[in-house]
Design an enzyme around this catalytic site. Structure first.
Site, PDB file in Angstrom:
ATOM      1  N   ASP A  24       1.378   4.564  -1.909  1.00  0.00           N
ATOM      2  CA  ASP A  24       1.244   3.720  -0.718  1.00  0.00           C
ATOM      3  C   ASP A  24       0.467   4.396   0.414  1.00  0.00           C
ATOM      4  O   ASP A  24      -0.135   3.718   1.253  1.00  0.00           O
ATOM      5  CB  ASP A  24       2.639   3.371  -0.183  1.00  0.00           C
ATOM      6  N   VAL A  78      -2.331   6.131  -7.522  1.00  0.00           N
ATOM      7  CA  VAL A  78      -2.387   6.223  -6.061  1.00  0.00           C
ATOM      8  C   VAL A  78      -1.137   5.543  -5.514  1.00  0.00           C
ATOM      9  O   VAL A  78      -0.748   4.480  -5.997  1.00  0.00           O
ATOM     10  CB  VAL A  78      -3.640   5.515  -5.514  1.00  0.00           C
ATOM     11  N   THR A 117       5.577  13.264   2.476  1.00  0.00           N
ATOM     12  CA  THR A 117       4.286  12.879   3.020  1.00  0.00           C
ATOM     13  C   THR A 117       4.344  12.936   4.537  1.00  0.00           C
ATOM     14  O   THR A 117       5.335  12.517   5.132  1.00  0.00           O
ATOM     15  CB  THR A 117       3.983  11.420   2.609  1.00  0.00           C
ATOM     16  N   THR A 131       7.058   7.130   4.346  1.00  0.00           N
ATOM     17  CA  THR A 131       7.070   8.148   3.305  1.00  0.00           C
ATOM     18  C   THR A 131       8.119   7.729   2.286  1.00  0.00           C
ATOM     19  O   THR A 131       9.057   7.006   2.610  1.00  0.00           O
ATOM     20  CB  THR A 131       7.394   9.537   3.897  1.00  0.00           C
TER      21      THR A 131
END
Ligand code: SD4
Length: 318
Positions: A212, A210, A181, A232
């Protein structure tokens, strides 16, 4: 007096850092820089973990999660489970700037995006479809090497999913090879801070899951008075600890960014039963920064074994 602008992102997505830096050096705002870094990765499909065509869910669909938070106002714009729109971080920015709300999800986030003029198109790619098909062909077994004891019941069926973080189950749902991420912390010439994230989540997750990344305080957090942080890793675990909020709060208590990053991740280490991946970049309002990551750690007879993953962040500053 002008402040020294900077941008720091998780991982070495250099295009993203360069584009964010172009924004900052031509007088753009911290929010401009965060959006630019995130959009660049969405377009480049960084590591297949940001943007369209990556991390298909258990139905083979890619959906996007993203957020931007503005340090001076603490305003947040976020989207989660965004379908069929490629520009997640730009949609998040529209939530931030064009609404009184903070967070839109799923099909309704897509409707909002369309109203804002974003194009609706498939988020599938050859890669995502192949990844999905291979997973199905492999009876939906996660292929992470730590999954040393495949669960015979963990096959494609209505209920293959296993609750994780339970001691001694030996089961992992998620392939954790790729946790990349993009998380961004930026400061502009006026000294304003902003943070953001963009991700396509985790492969093969239950549809609707979903992580964090779009959650303020979990994926990223910023307070102009102190500094900001972005993370991440394994969002199902990370969100339990509100890591980025915690890192900012540690700085408020006087810790330097590096100490704040380390102290924050130590909290997971103390409690974790099994291996998790987590990484943080943390910066204060003076442009000092720190980072810490764990690739995995395992408790064996009460002893924590850990291997740091090198967080190859990229940064630019004056
Ligand atoms: C999530 N934190 O959805 C994200 C995953 C990640 O690269 O970091 N992927 O849990």
């Amino acid at each position: 007096q002008d402040s020294k602008p900077f941008v720091i992102i998780t991982w070495d997505f250099l295009n993203a850092t360069q584009n964010a830096w172009k924004q900052l050096s031509s007088g753009g705002s911290a929010v401009d820089a965060v959006e630019s870094a995130g959009s660049t990765c969405e377009r480049d499909q960084c590591d297949h973990t940001v943007g369209w065509g990556g991390s298909p869910d258990e139905n083979g669909e890619t959906t996007l999660d993203s957020m931007i938070m503005d340090g001076p106002t603490l305003n947040v714009g976020a989207v989660a489970g965004l379908r069929r729109v490629k520009d997640a971080i730009s949609v998040a920015r529209r939530v931030l700037e064009n609404t009184d709300h903070s967070f839109l999800v799923g099909e309704m986030a897509t409707e909002f995006a369309k109203q804002m003029g974003f194009k609706e198109e498939s988020l599938d790619s050859e890669w995502s479809q192949k990844t999905h098909n291979d997973w199905k062909a492999n009876k939906c077994q996660p292929n992470f090497w730590l999954n040393v004891m495949p669960d015979p019941k963990n096959s494609c069926g209505p209920y293959k999913q296993v609750k994780r973080d339970v001691p001694n189950t030996g089961k992992h749902l998620i392939n954790r090879e790729n946790h990349d991420t993009i998380g961004i912390v930026a400061m502009d010439r006026n000294g304003s801070l902003a943070v953001g994230t963009s991700t396509n989540g985790l492969r093969h997750a239950i549809s609707g899951r979903v992580g964090d990344s779009p959650i303020p305080g979990a994926g990223a957090y910023v307070d102009q008075q102190v500094g900001g942080a972005a993370g991440t890793g394994d969002g199902d675990i990370m969100m339990r600890y509100l890591l980025t909020y915690q890192a900012v709060e540690f700085m408020r208590m006087g810790l330097a960014p590096q100490q704040a990053a380390e102290e924050t991740l130590r909290r997971i280490l103390k409690r974790a039963h099994r291996s998790h991946i987590a990484a943080l970049v943390v910066a204060d309002k003076n442009g000092q920064y720190g980072l810490k990551s764990y690739y995995f750690y395992i408790k064996l007879m009460g002893i924590v074994l850990q291997a740091p993953r090198v967080l190859t962040l990229s940064e630019a500053s004056l």
